[in-house]
Design a protein around this motif. Structure first.
Motif, PDB file in Angstrom:
ATOM      1  N   GLY A 143       0.457  -0.778  -0.477  1.00  0.00           N
ATOM      2  CA  GLY A 143      -0.021  -0.090   0.095  1.00  0.00           C
ATOM      3  C   GLY A 143       0.651   1.217   0.238  1.00  0.00           C
ATOM      4  O   GLY A 143       1.722   1.040   0.486  1.00  0.00           O
ATOM      5  N   MET A 144       0.302   2.236  -0.926  1.00  0.00           N
ATOM      6  CA  MET A 144       1.114   3.598  -0.271  1.00  0.00           C
ATOM      7  C   MET A 144      -0.294   4.848  -0.618  1.00  0.00           C
ATOM      8  O   MET A 144      -1.266   4.442  -1.517  1.00  0.00           O
ATOM      9  CB  MET A 144       1.701   3.953  -2.237  1.00  0.00           C
ATOM     10  N   GLU A 197      -5.929   5.603   7.797  1.00  0.00           N
ATOM     11  CA  GLU A 197      -5.748   6.085   6.685  1.00  0.00           C
ATOM     12  C   GLU A 197      -6.214   4.408   5.366  1.00  0.00           C
ATOM     13  O   GLU A 197      -6.508   3.769   4.734  1.00  0.00           O
ATOM     14  CB  GLU A 197      -5.993   7.098   5.812  1.00  0.00           C
ATOM     15  N   ILE A 198      -4.409   4.218   5.774  1.00  0.00           N
ATOM     16  CA  ILE A 198      -4.153   3.324   4.950  1.00  0.00           C
ATOM     17  C   ILE A 198      -4.227   2.261   5.098  1.00  0.00           C
ATOM     18  O   ILE A 198      -4.656   1.384   4.471  1.00  0.00           O
ATOM     19  CB  ILE A 198      -2.094   3.304   4.307  1.00  0.00           C
ATOM     20  N   VAL A 199      -4.346   1.694   5.790  1.00  0.00           N
ATOM     21  CA  VAL A 199      -4.285   0.429   6.628  1.00  0.00           C
ATOM     22  C   VAL A 199      -6.222   0.176   6.617  1.00  0.00           C
ATOM     23  O   VAL A 199      -6.527  -1.130   5.934  1.00  0.00           O
ATOM     24  CB  VAL A 199      -4.176   0.493   7.898  1.00  0.00           C
ATOM     25  N   ALA A 200      -6.707   1.360   6.470  1.00  0.00           N
ATOM     26  CA  ALA A 200      -8.457   0.815   6.278  1.00  0.00           C
ATOM     27  C   ALA A 200      -8.846   0.755   5.558  1.00  0.00           C
ATOM     28  O   ALA A 200      -9.476  -0.303   5.210  1.00  0.00           O
ATOM     29  CB  ALA A 200      -8.976   2.167   6.771  1.00  0.00           C
ATOM     30  N   GLU A 201      -8.009   1.755   4.462  1.00  0.00           N
ATOM     31  CA  GLU A 201      -8.038   1.393   2.824  1.00  0.00           C
ATOM     32  C   GLU A 201      -7.745  -0.262   2.526  1.00  0.00           C
ATOM     33  O   GLU A 201      -8.270  -0.768   1.541  1.00  0.00           O
ATOM     34  CB  GLU A 201      -7.435   2.084   2.282  1.00  0.00           C
ATOM     35  N   LEU A 202      -5.886  -0.809   2.600  1.00  0.00           N
ATOM     36  CA  LEU A 202      -5.793  -1.564   2.876  1.00  0.00           C
ATOM     37  C   LEU A 202      -6.619  -2.744   2.632  1.00  0.00           C
ATOM     38  O   LEU A 202      -7.482  -3.424   2.187  1.00  0.00           O
ATOM     39  CB  LEU A 202      -4.899  -2.632   3.236  1.00  0.00           C
ATOM     40  N   ASN A 243      -9.055  -5.064   0.176  1.00  0.00           N
ATOM     41  CA  ASN A 243      -8.179  -6.421   0.312  1.00  0.00           C
ATOM     42  C   ASN A 243      -8.735  -7.366   0.352  1.00  0.00           C
ATOM     43  O   ASN A 243      -8.686  -8.594   0.567  1.00  0.00           O
ATOM     44  CB  ASN A 243      -6.822  -6.287   0.412  1.00  0.00           C
ATOM     45  N   ARG A 244     -10.019  -6.755   1.053  1.00  0.00           N
ATOM     46  CA  ARG A 244     -10.609  -8.291   2.266  1.00  0.00           C
ATOM     47  C   ARG A 244     -10.058  -8.850   2.945  1.00  0.00           C
ATOM     48  O   ARG A 244     -10.537 -10.007   3.163  1.00  0.00           O
ATOM     49  CB  ARG A 244     -11.818  -8.472   1.650  1.00  0.00           C
ATOM     50  N   ILE A 245      -9.409  -8.035   3.761  1.00  0.00           N
ATOM     51  CA  ILE A 245      -8.569  -8.638   4.759  1.00  0.00           C
ATOM     52  C   ILE A 245      -9.236  -8.457   6.000  1.00  0.00           C
ATOM     53  O   ILE A 245      -9.870  -7.857   6.427  1.00  0.00           O
ATOM     54  CB  ILE A 245      -7.431  -7.607   5.510  1.00  0.00           C
TER      55      ILE A 245
END
Length: 565
Positions: free
Chosen positions: A238-239, A254-259, A263-265
């Motif tokens: 992620g970037m 933000e980036i962890v939530a988006e990831l 990616n349905r993690i």
């Protein structure tokens, strides 16, 4: 044209660049320009290059040798004929791109956008060129793309159009590469590493994206921030880019939530980050989302009650020795409830009490380093104090100064704050790691946290090896496209390093191979291998089942590499 190694001394140290010089008929003299910026001598040594001057002088000698070959081969030839030397060292990255099946998805985009050039070919060419010889987009078009084996049918305007498109869709493209990487190689997101950096722009005025802020290079130019998220194998997943005047701390959330959403993690992840991203809101959100964290925390900013635990002598310390039997570090730990407070967007203060483990470490090497830095700042403060310097001249050393102002217009008086110096010296060498993982051992916590150096290595590859800075593009989407190209290059190199070579070689060895591995066409349907034999080539040859160390490489070998005439 000829090349030479330029060595420039400035306040930060010895800066190395490769310069080219060519006779200009219009000007009547030799015109010199920067071919490639290499970085500061000390940074290059830290990256694993023992003697940067000797190392890059060999590269300069190679460039001059290639130039002599081109001149000799060009005698009697017509304008527009191809040179004999071609770069093929990027072929492992090309194979990875093909295994990821990126082209199939980019073709769908191309069909919708109606580009008059191959989107996949343009993107992959820019990535490979970035690895082979990082430089400006104009120099990439004129000097680097023609070196790629097979040639690239794309104009300079189409390169800029491609960059602009990549930037406009960089979030979707990072998501695409993350999904394809997970599908082909698998990603381990049980532990994720995150850090931020920034890149400066040599411009005078800010705009909506390039803003002045705290620069990692201590520059005063406008900057852009970049957050990078890596999985447990240090593969980028992620970037996020953001204006340079914005805080880094919300970027982690933000980036962890988006990831996790894209990616349905759904599983639990442990976020690992440095103290710059340690804040109450990041910690409480991680716990609220069912995730964990391992952060470092500033010892100097602890409440006085907690500082007593840091400095007190006790029998709780455990020594950890290195392979030579010397003290590597010592640690002590505790598990307790600690309060965290933050302010919501509505202005409401929220305080929660969280159970966490704290691991305090003391390192003799860190103590020596910090003591040197503190004494150096203290000496600077004393010298400036005696010379009655202006307050703005003290910089970081100002924390060891007490300034007394006068209302009657007299000059402010500065005096040394010895208590502040003694307090910092007392805490030199200590580092505090806080974590939600109360069942994880102290040594495992220490090891996991200190793996963060690998994300610093990713930034170093991006900034130094890929020469991502400074940036001369102007449009926001073109700038984002430029960094996406660097991001994809780092991703592919990491996949090669981790999944193909099984971690047996570092990034400097991989980059050196890709830049040095070239062939010369003999004119009989075969190519002469111009590379120098090395353990890396032997290992890669064995891993891929391709005779890379043969003197002559025919069309069948090139096809195995994924290359076509």
């Amino acid at each position: 044209m000829s090349y030479f190694l330029k060595k420039t001394k400035n306040k930060k140290g010895l800066y190395l660049q490769i310069y080219s010089g060519a006779l200009s008929k219009e000007r009547g003299h030799v015109v010199q320009s920067c071919y490639r910026s290499l970085g500061y001598y000390d940074d290059l040594v830290a990256s694993g290059i023992d003697d940067p001057i000797a190392h890059f002088q060999k590269e300069v000698d190679g460039l001059n040798a290639e130039e002599r070959i081109r001149k000799q081969a060009g005698k009697g030839k017509k304008i527009g004929e191809k040179g004999p030397l071609k770069s093929i060292g990027y072929f492992p990255l090309k194979r990875i791109m093909e295994e990821l099946d990126v082209e199939r998805y980019l073709d769908l985009w191309q069909g919708v956008r109606g580009f008059r050039f191959g989107l996949y070919d343009a993107l992959s060419s820019l990535v490979f060129a970035r690895v082979i010889a990082p430089c400006s987009k104009r120099a990439t078009f004129h000097d680097v793309l023609p070196q790629l084996f097979g040639g690239q049918d794309i104009s300079y305007d189409q390169i800029l159009e491609c960059c602009e498109f990549l930037g406009s869709e960089y979030s979707k493209l990072t998501e695409l590469f993350a999904a394809l990487t997970e599908r082909k190689y698998g990603t381990r997101t049980g532990t994720t590493y995150f850090d931020c950096t920034n890149f400066y722009f040599e411009i005078d005025r800010e705009d909506d994206f390039r803003k002045k802020g705290p620069s990692k290079e201590m520059k005063k130019d406008p900057i852009v921030g970049l957050g990078l998220l890596l999985d447990a194998d240090m593969i980028p997943i992620g970037m996020k880019m953001y204006p340079g005047n914005q805080s880094e701390k919300p970027v982690l959330r933000e980036i962890v939530a988006e990831l996790k959403e894209k990616n349905r993690i759904k599983g639990r992840t442990i976020h690992v980050a440095d103290k710059g991203l340690n804040c109450a809101e990041n910690i409480t959100k991680a716990r609220r989302d069912g995730d964990g964290y391992i952060f470092s925390k500033s010892v100097k900013q602890l409440p006085e009650k907690e500082k007593i635990w840091v400095t007190m002598n006790s029998d709780d310390w455990v020594d950890v020795l290195d392979s030579a039997g010397s003290l590597h570090y010592r640690y002590k730990e505790c598990v307790d409830k600690f309060p965290y407070s933050y302010t919501t967007d509505e202005g409401k203060t929220v305080t929660v009490s969280l159970t966490e483990k704290r691991v305090l470490t003391w390192s003799p090497k860190l103590a020596e380093k910090k003591t040197y830095e503190i004494r150096k700042l203290a000496e600077k403060a004393k010298a400036l104090c005696y010379s009655e310097a202006k307050r703005s001249e003290f910089g970081d050393s100002g924390k060891y100064i007490d300034f007394c102002s006068f209302d009657d217009g007299r000059k402010a008086v500065a005096s040394i704050n010895q208590k502040a110096i003694d307090r910092d010296l007392e805490l030199a060498g200590y580092n505090l790691i806080v974590t939600s993982e109360t069942r994880m051992s102290a040594r495992e916590i220490y090891s996991t946290y200190h793996s963060l150096w690998r994300i610093e290595e990713s930034f170093r590859v991006m900034k130094s090896s890929l020469d991502a800075r400074p940036v001369f593009l102007q449009k926001e989407d073109c700038i984002k496209g430029h960094f996406l190209i660097c991001y994809i290059a780092v991703l592919l190199v990491r996949i090669l390093q981790v999944h193909i070579l099984k971690g047996r070689f570092g990034s400097p060895e991989i980059m050196k191979f890709m830049r040095d591995f070239k062939v010369a066409q003999t004119g009989r349907g075969e190519y002469m291998n111009m590379s120098i034999a090395s353990p890396f080539i032997d290992e890669l040859s064995a891993s891929l089942g391709i005779p890379l160390n043969n003197l002559f490489l025919d069309s069948n070998v090139l096809r195995k590499m994924g290359l076509k005439d």
